[in-house]
Scaffold this motif. Structure first.
Motif, PDB file in Angstrom:
ATOM      1  N   LEU A  35       0.835  -1.190   0.000  1.00 53.23           N
ATOM      2  CA  LEU A  35       0.000   0.000   0.000  1.00 53.23           C
ATOM      3  C   LEU A  35       0.877   1.250   0.000  1.00 53.23           C
ATOM      4  N   LEU A  38       0.726   6.343   4.258  1.00 52.41           N
ATOM      5  CA  LEU A  38      -0.513   6.734   4.941  1.00 52.41           C
ATOM      6  C   LEU A  38      -0.685   8.245   5.013  1.00 52.41           C
ATOM      7  N   TRP A 137      -0.565   0.219   5.462  1.00 53.99           N
ATOM      8  CA  TRP A 137      -0.159   1.535   4.968  1.00 53.99           C
ATOM      9  C   TRP A 137       1.222   1.879   5.497  1.00 53.99           C
TER      10      TRP A 137
END
Length: 350
Positions: A35, A38, A137
């Motif tokens: 991912l 964040l 994240w």
């Protein structure tokens, strides 16, 4: 603006950062690939809940003690570590080194399972956990008792007002046709609040993006029948809604995290500002820089809208986490939904 320094030796551990609201997907686990980061560069957020060891299983805690912590439905275990962990983008970290024997992870990177895996390069104090494993994240989480915040009294350039026209809308669909995990998290959290506000009765949704987003899930989780309440969007730039039988989807401020206060007695359901704006302005044009040839006032019609290759599935983990922290989950009908989703997390609509 704020700079974080080591609590042991005052070494600088971050760049200059502005505080924003903790993303609803901060602790999300999604898919099995890597991912993105964040936090936006130059920002930080604070998690108000305890984090890290010691952990205690639900069987040792009991409902009363958990309720005093703001958790009203069973979870596998709760952290009794210090609250206030600070999350930043990995690129904003300064003056840290990895701790080799704390670099545990699942398969593709670090997940912080062994506690802080970054130490202050100057004094060696463990100060933070770097997270970059698959399904998580990418982030750096400062331990709250290992760093100190030094405000520098410089302006952040970010407003606390409701200047919603400046907000970026969150595209629901990723370039490959999958649902954006941030969208699934935002919908999962809002769905938990929507269910609580419905009081277990059918609700009427407006035609358009709200129905497209929540209709499938509410049809699966609420009984059929005559709607007792209606759901509508409300917030800055939208007309006021005056009915007490309405449930209003309202934005959370992207910096402060505060819920927009509707000028009525209607119940409100919060959504992240970027997801709310997408629902409130679904046809807002995407302006792209162009060079020459187009008359004034003409907008390009590309890129074409993205269409998903599968139905929307709200994030069940974010849904359960949010629902467990709503007192109404103790009501039998809503607790039944919580238990059913917990036992069968991939059943419809998840």
């Amino acid at each position: 603006m704020t700079v974080f320094v080591c609590a042991g030796c005052d070494a600088v551990l971050s760049g200059r950062l502005a505080r924003v609201a903790l993303p609803v997907h901060a602790h999300q686990k999604w898919g099995n690939g890597l991912l993105p980061v964040l936090m936006e560069p130059g920002t930080y957020a604070v998690d108000p809940e305890p984090s890290g060891p010691p952990w205690r299983p639900w069987s040792e805690i009991g409902e009363d003690e958990a309720a005093a912590r703001g958790v009203f439905a069973p979870e596998r275990a709760l952290s009794f570590g210090p609250p206030g962990a600070i999350v930043i983008a990995p690129g904003d970290a300064r003056g840290t080194v990895l701790i080799p024997d704390r670099c545990g992870g699942y398969c593709c990177g670090l997940d912080g399972r062994d506690g802080p895996n970054l130490a202050c390069a100057q004094c060696g104090l463990p100060v933070a956990a770097r997270v970059d494993d698959c399904s998580l994240w990418q982030s750096v989480w400062f331990a709250p008792n290992a760093v100190r915040a030094l405000p520098d009294n410089q302006p952040t350039g970010r407003t606390t007002g409701w200047e919603w026209r400046k907000w970026q809308a969150l595209p629901p669909v990723a370039p490959d046709g999958s649902w954006d995990p941030r969208w699934a998290a935002a919908v999962g959290a809002a769905l938990a609040h929507l269910l609580a506000a419905s009081e277990g009765t059918p609700v009427a949704l407006p035609n358009g993006p709200v129905t497209d987003t929540f209709g499938h899930a509410l049809d699966a989780l609420l009984p059929a029948g005559t709607p007792a309440k209606t759901v509508a969007l409300a917030g800055p730039g939208l007309p006021a809604r005056e009915s007490t039988r309405r449930i209003l989807l309202v934005p959370r401020h992207p910096r402060t995290g505060e819920r927009w206060l509707a000028p009525t007695t209607a119940e409100t359901v919060p959504m992240p500002a970027d997801a709310w704006k997408r629902l409130a302005s679904p046809d807002e044009p995407l302006l792209l820089p162009v060079t020459g040839g187009l008359p004034d006032g003409v907008q390009r019609d590309d890129p074409l809208p993205r269409y998903p290759w599968q139905p929307l599935r709200p994030d069940w983990g974010v849904f359960l986490h949010t629902l467990a922290r709503i007192p109404a989950v103790r009501e039998p009908w809503l607790r039944g939904i919580y238990d059913r989703v917990k036992d069968h997390p991939y059943a419809r609509p998840f």
